[in-house]
Scaffold this motif. Structure first.
Motif, PDB file in Angstrom:
ATOM      1  N   GLU A 364       0.815  -1.225   0.000  1.00  0.00           N
ATOM      2  CA  GLU A 364       0.000   0.000   0.000  1.00  0.00           C
ATOM      3  C   GLU A 364       0.845   1.270   0.000  1.00  0.00           C
ATOM      4  O   GLU A 364       0.327   2.355  -0.265  1.00  0.00           O
ATOM      5  CB  GLU A 364      -0.928  -0.005   1.218  1.00  0.00           C
ATOM      6  N   PRO A 367       3.008   2.831  -5.553  1.00  0.00           N
ATOM      7  CA  PRO A 367       2.103   2.756  -6.712  1.00  0.00           C
ATOM      8  C   PRO A 367       2.290   1.430  -7.435  1.00  0.00           C
ATOM      9  O   PRO A 367       3.309   0.751  -7.271  1.00  0.00           O
ATOM     10  CB  PRO A 367       2.539   3.937  -7.583  1.00  0.00           C
ATOM     11  N   THR A 429      -2.638   3.749   5.661  1.00  0.00           N
ATOM     12  CA  THR A 429      -3.105   3.419   4.307  1.00  0.00           C
ATOM     13  C   THR A 429      -4.368   2.577   4.267  1.00  0.00           C
ATOM     14  O   THR A 429      -4.898   2.332   3.188  1.00  0.00           O
ATOM     15  CB  THR A 429      -2.005   2.646   3.555  1.00  0.00           C
ATOM     16  N   MET A 432      -7.319   3.821   2.159  1.00  0.00           N
ATOM     17  CA  MET A 432      -7.073   4.368   0.828  1.00  0.00           C
ATOM     18  C   MET A 432      -7.594   3.424  -0.246  1.00  0.00           C
ATOM     19  O   MET A 432      -7.566   2.209  -0.091  1.00  0.00           O
ATOM     20  CB  MET A 432      -5.578   4.618   0.616  1.00  0.00           C
ATOM     21  N   ARG A 433      -8.072   3.998  -1.359  1.00  0.00           N
ATOM     22  CA  ARG A 433      -8.527   3.191  -2.488  1.00  0.00           C
ATOM     23  C   ARG A 433      -7.321   2.604  -3.218  1.00  0.00           C
ATOM     24  O   ARG A 433      -6.224   3.156  -3.176  1.00  0.00           O
ATOM     25  CB  ARG A 433      -9.341   4.042  -3.456  1.00  0.00           C
ATOM     26  N   GLU A 435      -6.564   2.536  -6.344  1.00  0.00           N
ATOM     27  CA  GLU A 435      -5.976   3.391  -7.371  1.00  0.00           C
ATOM     28  C   GLU A 435      -5.165   4.549  -6.785  1.00  0.00           C
ATOM     29  O   GLU A 435      -4.392   5.191  -7.488  1.00  0.00           O
ATOM     30  CB  GLU A 435      -7.057   3.940  -8.308  1.00  0.00           C
ATOM     31  N   ASP A 436      -5.359   4.838  -5.497  1.00  0.00           N
ATOM     32  CA  ASP A 436      -4.638   5.935  -4.855  1.00  0.00           C
ATOM     33  C   ASP A 436      -3.415   5.468  -4.072  1.00  0.00           C
ATOM     34  O   ASP A 436      -2.638   6.289  -3.588  1.00  0.00           O
ATOM     35  CB  ASP A 436      -5.565   6.693  -3.899  1.00  0.00           C
ATOM     36  N   ALA A 439       0.249   6.993  -4.173  1.00  0.00           N
ATOM     37  CA  ALA A 439       0.253   8.283  -4.870  1.00  0.00           C
ATOM     38  C   ALA A 439       0.580   9.412  -3.895  1.00  0.00           C
ATOM     39  O   ALA A 439       0.065   9.436  -2.785  1.00  0.00           O
ATOM     40  CB  ALA A 439      -1.106   8.534  -5.519  1.00  0.00           C
ATOM     41  N   ALA A 442      -2.079  11.340  -1.472  1.00  0.00           N
ATOM     42  CA  ALA A 442      -3.343  10.599  -1.467  1.00  0.00           C
ATOM     43  C   ALA A 442      -3.988  10.670  -0.088  1.00  0.00           C
ATOM     44  O   ALA A 442      -3.315  10.615   0.934  1.00  0.00           O
ATOM     45  CB  ALA A 442      -3.099   9.151  -1.858  1.00  0.00           C
ATOM     46  N   LYS A 443      -5.301  10.823  -0.063  1.00  0.00           N
ATOM     47  CA  LYS A 443      -6.044  10.959   1.182  1.00  0.00           C
ATOM     48  C   LYS A 443      -6.934   9.736   1.406  1.00  0.00           C
ATOM     49  O   LYS A 443      -7.522   9.212   0.463  1.00  0.00           O
ATOM     50  CB  LYS A 443      -6.929  12.222   1.145  1.00  0.00           C
TER      51      LYS A 443
END
Length: 464
Positions: A364, A367, A429, A432-433, A435-436, A439, A442-443
């Motif tokens: 996580e 990327p 993490t 977190m989604r 896709e994020d 990144a 990322a939030k």
């Protein structure tokens, strides 16, 4: 929301990936840990010159550590393979290399037969083992992370490490009856070779299991859109240097396993230390600890989906480091019962907070296009340093030393403090989604949305 989640990560694929990770890790770590048992109990007396008993211990544990030294090379090569050609491909390769190299150990001559050539051949096969295992956990963890539903990555990811515990159990269950029922001469001459020879089954089973696993959607999309990095590790160092460093430091938590199962075994059973635990009695310590770990690991992985990844590493790691004093003290007092109890607490319970959490936490932090490489390098480098303590411990606390408990316990605890600090300063993490993940900036999603998605994932899993 549940429909969106299931569009990306089907329940069947998550279960299939988790099962593959579990079975593959069990088979890989069966290989890896039968060597650990042999390094502590057998190799000092048959693979090295007995003129200096201390060098026999250091040499045997040193070849164990060399397997970890090969890991950074394997992490670079196999991590890039996994990022560029797919998680499934690298997992098949890892399995084949591990199984064949371990099987060949069964046919090695001893020091008494060919002299210095025996440890040289042992060293060469150990290097191949270490190279192969470097890509296993990172590849399996990335595959499961990319397949599991939102809010369930910790739970499914934990099965990778539950598999490693099961592999250790299998190794101990094979060694235990051999050590108990065979005479010492028979065990030393040929009995120890049986578990290694059985790795021929690993080659066959591993190939069949891994070939039937689907590639993840995330990696397939990276391939299709040409987003795969030419040099994934170089890219990881450019984009995520802090993540690699934090993973490295957190991976130092593996010193708990080194203290418990490698140095602890040598300290307890080696005649030069004068403790005198018998090999078959001492083997019950990793057996009981791993039975408990197999039970706790998915529960702790699930808990990391509820309270976060960081607390599941920070608190247990500090407590496990403190427990190392008690565990080594129990051995020094020739108290098998207390050694077993403290091992259950230190290794079977507390260490599993880290073990259950890092298979989801580490991927996580990166990327998708550098996920296997970034995790593999950081995690394996940290594990290398932790494993090298198997050589450092007998050097700084050699046979005859009166401060073994204090010296080894303090080193273990200090390393655990470093690992805990790295986890504390890592980004959370678990909300977190996919896709994020990894990144910059990322939030995490709002707690209400996270809870709804997680509840939908659990409900869907119960219906399947």
């Amino acid at each position: 929301m549940a429909d969106t989640t299931q569009d990306k990560h089907s329940r069947d694929q998550a279960k299939k990936a988790a099962a593959s990770g579990w079975i593959g890790s069990a088979l890989e770590y069966y290989d890896f840990f039968i060597y650990a048992q042999a390094a502590a109990l057998i190799f000092p007396t048959i693979m090295f010159d007995q003129a200096d008993p201390r060098m026999g211990i250091i040499g045997a544990l040193g070849t164990y550590a060399v397997g970890y030294v090969a890991r950074p090379i394997g992490a670079v090569v196999l991590g890039a393979w996994g990022d560029k050609y797919g998680r499934k491909n690298v997992l098949v390769l890892c399995m084949m290399l591990m199984g064949i190299s371990t099987m060949l150990v069964a046919f090695l001559p001893t020091y008494q037969q060919i002299g210095f050539g025996a440890p040289v051949l042992l060293l060469a096969l150990r290097l191949i083992q270490g190279f192969a295992v470097a890509g296993e956990v990172s590849g399996a963890s990335s595959m499961i992370t990319e397949s599991a539903a939102f809010g369930r990555r910790g739970y499914f990811g934990s099965f990778t490490l539950q598999g490693t515990q099961a592999g250790q159990l299998l190794a101990a269950f094979i060694f235990l009856p051999l050590a108990h029922f065979l005479s010492e001469d028979a065990f030393q001459s040929w009995g120890w070779r049986i578990p290694f020879a059985l790795s021929a089954l690993v080659v066959i089973a591993g190939y069949l299991i891994r070939r039937n696993v689907d590639e993840t959607h995330t990696n397939a999309e990276e391939q299709a859109h040409g987003e795969v990095a030419a040099l994934p590790l170089v890219t990881a160092f450019k984009e995520s240097p802090g993540a690699i460093f934090r993973v490295f430091c957190m991976a130092l938590t593996s010193v708990i396993a080194t203290t418990t199962s490698v140095f602890g075994a040598a300290y307890a059973t080696s005649k030069s230390y004068g403790i005198g635990f018998t090999a078959d009695v001492y083997l019950w310590i990793p057996i009981l600890s791993n039975i408990l770990a197999v039970i706790l690991t998915p529960l702790l992985g699930n808990l990391s989906d509820r309270i976060g990844r960081r607390p599941m590493i920070v608190i247990p790691t500090i407590l496990a480091g403190l427990m190392s004093y008690a565990y080594l003290w129990a051995i020094s007092q020739h108290n098998v019962g207390l050694a077993i109890v403290f091992s259950l607490v230190m290794w079977g319970c507390l260490f599993q907070g880290y073990q259950a959490t890092f298979p989801s936490f580490f991927p996580e932090l990166f990327p998708a296009h550098t996920r296997v490489s970034g995790m593999a390098f950081g995690q394996n480098m940290g594990t290398v340093v932790a494993s090298l303590m198997s050589v450092v411990f007998p050097l700084v606390a050699p046979p005859g030393s009166t401060n073994v408990v204090l010296i080894v316990g303090s080193l273990t605890f200090g390393i655990c403090l470093i690992a805990s600090a790295a986890a504390y300063f890592s980004p959370e993490t678990f909300r977190m989604r996919l896709e994020d993940l990894g990144a910059p900036g990322a939030k995490p999603v709002p707690e209400v949305e996270y809870n709804a998605l997680r509840a939908a994932s659990i409900a869907a899993a119960k219906k399947s």
